[in-house]
Structures are given as C-alpha cells and as structure tokens.
Design an enzyme around this catalytic site. Structure first.
Site, PDB file in Angstrom:
ATOM      1  N   LYS A  90      -1.633  -6.212  -8.456  1.00  0.00           N
ATOM      2  CA  LYS A  90      -1.882  -7.465  -7.730  1.00  0.00           C
ATOM      3  C   LYS A  90      -3.342  -7.891  -7.928  1.00  0.00           C
ATOM      4  O   LYS A  90      -3.639  -9.064  -8.111  1.00  0.00           O
ATOM      5  CB  LYS A  90      -1.563  -7.235  -6.256  1.00  0.00           C
ATOM      6  CG  LYS A  90      -2.312  -8.076  -5.281  1.00  0.00           C
ATOM      7  CD  LYS A  90      -1.508  -9.268  -4.921  1.00  0.00           C
ATOM      8  CE  LYS A  90      -2.118 -10.174  -3.883  1.00  0.00           C
ATOM      9  NZ  LYS A  90      -3.459  -9.961  -3.486  1.00  0.00           N
ATOM     10  N   GLN A 104     -18.547  -5.692  -0.868  1.00  0.00           N
ATOM     11  CA  GLN A 104     -17.743  -6.550  -1.733  1.00  0.00           C
ATOM     12  C   GLN A 104     -17.398  -7.892  -1.083  1.00  0.00           C
ATOM     13  O   GLN A 104     -16.623  -8.669  -1.645  1.00  0.00           O
ATOM     14  CB  GLN A 104     -16.480  -5.812  -2.208  1.00  0.00           C
ATOM     15  CG  GLN A 104     -15.429  -5.581  -1.151  1.00  0.00           C
ATOM     16  CD  GLN A 104     -14.357  -4.603  -1.627  1.00  0.00           C
ATOM     17  OE1 GLN A 104     -14.609  -3.414  -1.820  1.00  0.00           O
ATOM     18  NE2 GLN A 104     -13.147  -5.100  -1.845  1.00  0.00           N
ATOM     19  N   HIS A 120       0.839  -1.209   0.000  1.00  0.00           N
ATOM     20  CA  HIS A 120       0.000   0.000   0.000  1.00  0.00           C
ATOM     21  C   HIS A 120       0.871   1.255   0.000  1.00  0.00           C
ATOM     22  O   HIS A 120       0.560   2.240  -0.671  1.00  0.00           O
ATOM     23  CB  HIS A 120      -0.872   0.055   1.268  1.00  0.00           C
ATOM     24  CG  HIS A 120      -1.901  -1.022   1.367  1.00  0.00           C
ATOM     25  ND1 HIS A 120      -1.815  -2.048   2.261  1.00  0.00           N
ATOM     26  CD2 HIS A 120      -3.061  -1.193   0.687  1.00  0.00           C
ATOM     27  CE1 HIS A 120      -2.879  -2.825   2.140  1.00  0.00           C
ATOM     28  NE2 HIS A 120      -3.647  -2.342   1.199  1.00  0.00           N
TER      29      HIS A 120
END
Ligand code: PAF
Length: 279
Positions: free
Chosen positions: A146, A57, A33
C-alpha cells in the site's frame, strides 16, 4: 505477549533469537496490519511488532497530534495473532536526545511523488526504520505494498547499508469495495467513505488503458486526475511509473514492456488517501 518499552528490555527478550520477523507500525491496527503479522509468521519466529507514532515523519501541518492512538485495542489484536513481543517505546525511549543523525534517501527516490508532497517524510521513515531495525535486529521485516514508495525506500536502504534484514512485501489489504485499508480512513465522513473506492477504480481504469495499448502516459494521468477533480477530490498526483525505480517510463521502456505501477495520492475532504496498482 510481552510488552516492552525500553530498548534494553527488548534486547533481553530477544537475545539469542536469530529468525525474528518484524512488523513496524504506528498502531491503530486494522486487518491490513494483521495480514502483515500473519505473513511475518510464515517467514520467521518469533514475530515482533512495534507501535510508535514517529514524529520525524510528520510535516508541521500534518496529523501527528491527532493521529489515532488505540493502544489497548491494538494489544488485544496482536495477542490474538500470536505476536511474541510488542515493542511500544515512548518518544523518550527512542529519542532520548534529539535525533541528529538521519538517513537521507537519494533525491531521485526520496524527493519524488510522496517525497515531493511531504518534504522530509522519507528521511523520517528511513531514520526510524533503521533505528527500529537496530533495536530489534530482525532477519526479516514485512512492509505493505500500500505504501509502495516506502517499501522501495526501505528495501534500498537495507540493501545499501548491507543490513541483515530481508524486506518482505505484503499485498495491499482492501475492503470489499476496493478501498485500501488505512488508519487514516477513519477520518472519512460516511459520504466520503462511500466515495473513497473511486480512487482504486480510477487506478484500475488507468491500468486497463495501459494494458490495452494506450501509450500516452501523460494524457492518461491528466485525464484520471481531471476525473477525480470533477468529483471534488484534490489529487496530488496520479502517475504511471516503472516498478523498478519509480521513474517515469520512456518510450523504450514501454516498448520493452517494462513492469509498471500506477501510484496515486488525493485528498477527499481533508483526508489524504494514497493507493497504487501494479500494471
Ligand atoms: O508505515 C508505517 O506505519 C510507518 O511509516 C512505519 C514504517 C511504521 C515507520 O514509522
């Protein structure tokens, strides 16, 4: 760094800013991050980060409740990266009423690969990303490769809705042994952590085979999944796809040397890992 929770405060803080670079996260921040924050800084100013674990989600049997929440440690890391505003809304701030309007990605992208194994995942991601963009109004936003399919879903959404936000892709940040950094790595036991780099090694083997002219994609995928299964992994998929649309390449695509990516998702114990490698 200013920490704001409400949309109003956020808008006050950012009023008049035209070059905001935004990095949305679900917290539990790691070096991956932080590399996104650094890339954001090269593309805009100020840098705004968000931390919000987005219920929409997560599937009913997924890890929403146990998803790692490490707010104080995250704040310290973001402060060191020179982030200007951290937007950390509560669920009430972002979903004061049930979120009935949702963004539905096209089936051909949203319901394949991750979307097949995590039904509704990309509806949840697209909806929250659109909402966060609407709150932050960034000129650029950074997403990691990713989550390759997520990056494509968000990029296509931004383009189709003519959002004024350019999507910047950041390379995957890996540990020295090749494991892609992920918040979910913390669920791995010591033995599983030692085994986990095998996923990336397998992707490299597949990529090497393709580069050296192996053309039977189905056979390569099947062999790679069998290899993982033999080591007690439970693979959901290992799949060679076109980078442009994540569809399987035809013989014609392979002949034309269409750029490819191999994407994978597999469970190690109870932890589901995803990774990918551009070929
Ligand atoms: O990649 C993530 O962390 C999340 O999917 C995102 C983009 C922050 C949306 O909740």
């Amino acid at each position: 760094m200013k920490i704001v929770t409400s949309i109003e405060e956020l808008r006050d803080q950012l009023s008049g800013q035209l070059r905001t670079a935004f990095v949305p996260t679900m917290g539990n921040l790691h070096e991956g991050h932080l590399s996104l924050m650094r890339l954001a800084r090269r593309h805009g100013d100020p840098v705004v980060a968000s931390i919000f674990v987005n219920r929409l989600q997560f599937g009913p049997n997924e890890d929403f409740d146990k998803y790692p929440r490490t707010f104080q440690a995250d704040v310290e890391k973001l402060e060191k990266e020179g982030v200007y505003v951290l937007f950390a809304p509560t669920e009430k701030d972002l979903y004061p009423e049930p979120q009935e309007y949702r963004v539905q990605p096209p089936d051909g992208l949203g319901n394949i690969l991750e979307g097949e194994f995590r039904p509704g995942f990309f509806v949840g991601v697209s909806t929250i990303v659109l909402k966060l963009f609407s709150c932050v109004q960034p000129r650029v936003a950074v997403f990691g490769k990713k989550d390759y399919q997520q990056l494509m879903v968000v990029r296509n959404m931004s383009k189709q809705f003519a959002l004024p936000t350019e999507i910047i892709a950041a390379e995957t940040y890996r540990a020295d042994d090749g494991l892609a950094l992920s918040s979910r790595n913390m669920y791995l036991s010591a033995a599983e952590r030692a085994e986990a780099p095998v996923l990336y090694q397998t992707l490299n083997q597949v990529a090497d085979e393709v580069r050296s002219g192996h053309l039977d994609m189905f056979e390569l995928e099947k062999a790679a999944m069998a290899q993982l299964a033999q080591r007690q992994w439970k693979p959901d998929y290992i799949s060679i796809r076109k980078r442009a649309d994540l569809q399987p390449p035809s013989a014609g695509d392979l002949a034309k040397k269409e750029p490819l990516v191999v994407v994978a998702a597999a469970k190690l114990g109870t932890t589901r890992l995803i990774d990918n490698l551009e070929i």
